[in-house]
Design a protein around this motif. Structure first.
Motif, short mmCIF file in Angstrom:
data_model
loop_
_atom_site.label_atom_id
_atom_site.label_comp_id
_atom_site.label_asym_id
_atom_site.label_seq_id
_atom_site.Cartn_x
_atom_site.Cartn_y
_atom_site.Cartn_z
N PRO A 74 0.81 -1.23 0.00
CA PRO A 74 0.00 0.00 0.00
C PRO A 74 0.84 1.27 0.00
O PRO A 74 0.34 2.33 -0.39
N ASP A 75 2.08 1.15 0.43
CA ASP A 75 2.97 2.32 0.43
C ASP A 75 3.54 2.60 -0.95
O ASP A 75 4.13 3.67 -1.17
N ARG A 76 3.35 1.69 -1.88
CA ARG A 76 3.91 1.86 -3.23
C ARG A 76 2.83 2.24 -4.25
O ARG A 76 3.12 2.96 -5.20
N VAL A 77 1.62 1.71 -4.09
CA VAL A 77 0.57 1.90 -5.10
C VAL A 77 -0.31 3.08 -4.70
O VAL A 77 -0.99 3.05 -3.67
N THR A 78 -0.31 4.13 -5.52
CA THR A 78 -1.03 5.36 -5.19
C THR A 78 -2.49 5.31 -5.63
O THR A 78 -3.36 5.89 -4.99
N HIS A 79 -2.76 4.67 -6.76
CA HIS A 79 -4.10 4.54 -7.33
C HIS A 79 -4.18 3.16 -7.98
O HIS A 79 -3.16 2.67 -8.48
N LEU A 80 -5.38 2.58 -8.01
CA LEU A 80 -5.50 1.23 -8.55
C LEU A 80 -6.77 1.11 -9.39
O LEU A 80 -7.85 1.54 -8.96
N ALA A 81 -6.64 0.51 -10.56
CA ALA A 81 -7.79 0.25 -11.43
C ALA A 81 -7.83 -1.22 -11.80
O ALA A 81 -6.81 -1.84 -12.08
N PRO A 103 -7.26 5.12 -3.69
CA PRO A 103 -8.44 5.23 -4.55
C PRO A 103 -8.47 4.08 -5.56
O PRO A 103 -7.44 3.74 -6.17
N VAL A 104 -9.64 3.48 -5.73
CA VAL A 104 -9.80 2.32 -6.61
C VAL A 104 -10.92 2.60 -7.60
O VAL A 104 -12.01 3.06 -7.22
N THR A 105 -10.68 2.29 -8.87
CA THR A 105 -11.70 2.33 -9.91
C THR A 105 -11.85 0.93 -10.49
O THR A 105 -10.86 0.27 -10.79
N VAL A 106 -13.09 0.49 -10.62
CA VAL A 106 -13.39 -0.81 -11.23
C VAL A 106 -14.30 -0.58 -12.43
O VAL A 106 -15.34 0.07 -12.32
N LEU A 107 -13.88 -1.10 -13.57
CA LEU A 107 -14.72 -1.11 -14.77
C LEU A 107 -15.11 -2.56 -15.02
O LEU A 107 -14.24 -3.44 -15.09
N GLN A 108 -16.42 -2.80 -15.15
CA GLN A 108 -16.88 -4.19 -15.20
C GLN A 108 -18.13 -4.31 -16.06
O GLN A 108 -19.00 -3.43 -16.04
N PRO A 136 -11.09 2.27 -25.97
CA PRO A 136 -9.96 2.88 -25.27
C PRO A 136 -10.26 4.26 -24.73
O PRO A 136 -9.74 4.62 -23.66
N ALA A 137 -11.08 5.03 -25.41
CA ALA A 137 -11.39 6.38 -24.91
C ALA A 137 -12.12 6.30 -23.58
O ALA A 137 -11.86 7.10 -22.66
N GLY A 138 -13.02 5.32 -23.44
CA GLY A 138 -13.72 5.16 -22.17
C GLY A 138 -12.80 4.73 -21.06
O GLY A 138 -12.91 5.20 -19.92
N VAL A 139 -11.86 3.85 -21.38
CA VAL A 139 -10.90 3.39 -20.37
C VAL A 139 -9.97 4.54 -19.97
O VAL A 139 -9.70 4.76 -18.78
N VAL A 140 -9.48 5.28 -20.96
CA VAL A 140 -8.59 6.41 -20.66
C VAL A 140 -9.31 7.42 -19.78
O VAL A 140 -8.74 7.92 -18.79
N ASP A 152 -9.78 10.04 -14.57
CA ASP A 152 -10.61 10.40 -13.41
C ASP A 152 -10.00 9.82 -12.14
O ASP A 152 -9.95 10.49 -11.09
N LEU A 153 -9.53 8.57 -12.22
CA LEU A 153 -8.91 7.93 -11.05
C LEU A 153 -7.66 8.69 -10.61
O LEU A 153 -7.48 8.97 -9.42
N LEU A 154 -6.81 9.02 -11.57
CA LEU A 154 -5.56 9.69 -11.23
C LEU A 154 -5.78 11.09 -10.66
O LEU A 154 -4.90 11.62 -9.96
N ALA A 155 -6.93 11.66 -10.92
CA ALA A 155 -7.24 12.99 -10.39
C ALA A 155 -7.79 12.93 -8.96
O ALA A 155 -7.91 13.96 -8.29
N ARG A 156 -8.11 11.74 -8.47
CA ARG A 156 -8.67 11.60 -7.12
C ARG A 156 -7.56 11.69 -6.06
O ARG A 156 -6.43 11.27 -6.31
#
Length: 292
Positions: free
Chosen positions: A121-128, A236-241, A279-283, A288-292
């Motif tokens: 957790p000290d290494r990963v800043t954001h996770l998708a 912060p975590v984003t899940v696309l499913q 890809p545009a939706g994923v990007v 959005d995740l990186l801005a959190r």
């Protein structure tokens, strides 16, 4: 065809004793590591990575056992445990000078990403995570006739020998089956890209099976231990499913919510191979995740 991402540098980076990863790296700025799924290579990120590289350092490895990365022989359950593969990712980022980095994974890569977030957790800043459930939950929701969609999970969970022999006897048909049935827009994986995936997979049957076998054993143990300790993803975590729940009878946001404190769960109208189909939706979701 070029088997790496256009405009990216290709390197080999040693991440463990006897294990070097094939890596495509490009861009500059804050780092994000992108982990591919099955039955693919880092090339699946070619559209997403090119966009993110405008303002990020983007690191796209082939996972151990896949693509052009090393494929150590399975000498025990830890060889392809997601804990081991997550450690590869941490070492890879450090080799490029990054102690902290964002991380996104698709399918198998998402399982590695989740384990990295739990263990480091000290290494990963954001996770998708793209279109997968955490390992423990995945096995819990697979039951009855509906579990037939995951027949490959049960095949590759068997002891060494039979699954490798069966898959090797018809590797292109086996791996091509998933490229065909998991996609909504077949043009998203052109014939030349499909051949890259098939060639990489037919040369990695033993290690791919070992990766899946670990997810039916040691990976469950690691997830269960975290659940019993109440260990959760802190970043912060984003899940696309896709909407699997209606077919398999589970509440995906609730399952993910038990693992992630800061969760953005999005049910999307894309096929499984969403980084190539949309890809545009994923990007957009990753930005959005990186801005959190």
């Amino acid at each position: 065809m070029n088997t790496t991402i256009a405009g990216f540098d290709r390197q080999r980076v040693t991440v463990a004793e006897g294990v070097a990863l094939n890596v495509a790296v490009g861009g500059s700025g804050s780092p994000i590591v992108l982990l591919h799924g099955f039955p693919q290579t880092h090339l699946m990120w070619r559209h997403v990575a090119a966009d993110l590289a405008a303002d990020h350092t983007v690191i796209c490895p082939d996972l151990r056992g896949y693509g052009a990365s090393d494929k150590p022989a399975e000498d025990g359950p830890e060889t392809y445990a997601k804990r081991t593969m997550a450690r590869d990712v941490v070492e890879l980022a450090a080799a490029f000078g990054f102690e902290r980095f964002a991380l996104a994974g698709h399918d198998r890569g998402a399982l590695v990403a989740v384990r990295a977030g739990l263990d480091h957790p000290d290494r990963v800043t954001h996770l998708a995570s793209l279109d997968v459930l955490p390992t423990l939950d995945m096995w819990d929701v697979m039951h009855g006739a509906s579990a037939a969609v995951g027949f490959h999970l049960y095949l590759m969970a068997q002891p060494p020998g039979l699954p490798e022999q069966m898959i090797s006897a018809s590797a292109d048909a086996f791996f091509g089956h998933f490229l065909d049935i998991w996609i909504r827009d077949p043009e998203a994986i052109p014939a030349e890209v499909r051949e890259v995936y098939l060639a990489a997979s037919r040369g990695a049957v033993d290690s791919i099976v070992a990766d899946y076998r670990a997810s039916a054993g040691v990976d469950i143990d690691h997830d269960r231990a975290d659940r019993e300790r109440g260990n959760r993803l802190e970043m912060p975590v984003t899940v696309l499913q896709q909407d699997w729940g209606s077919a398999l009878g589970f509440d995906a946001p609730a399952l993910w919510g038990a693992w992630a404190k800061d969760l953005d769960h999005r049910t999307v109208p894309f096929g499984h191979f969403m980084a190539e189909e949309a890809p545009a939706g994923v990007v957009g979701a990753l930005r959005d995740l990186l801005a959190r």
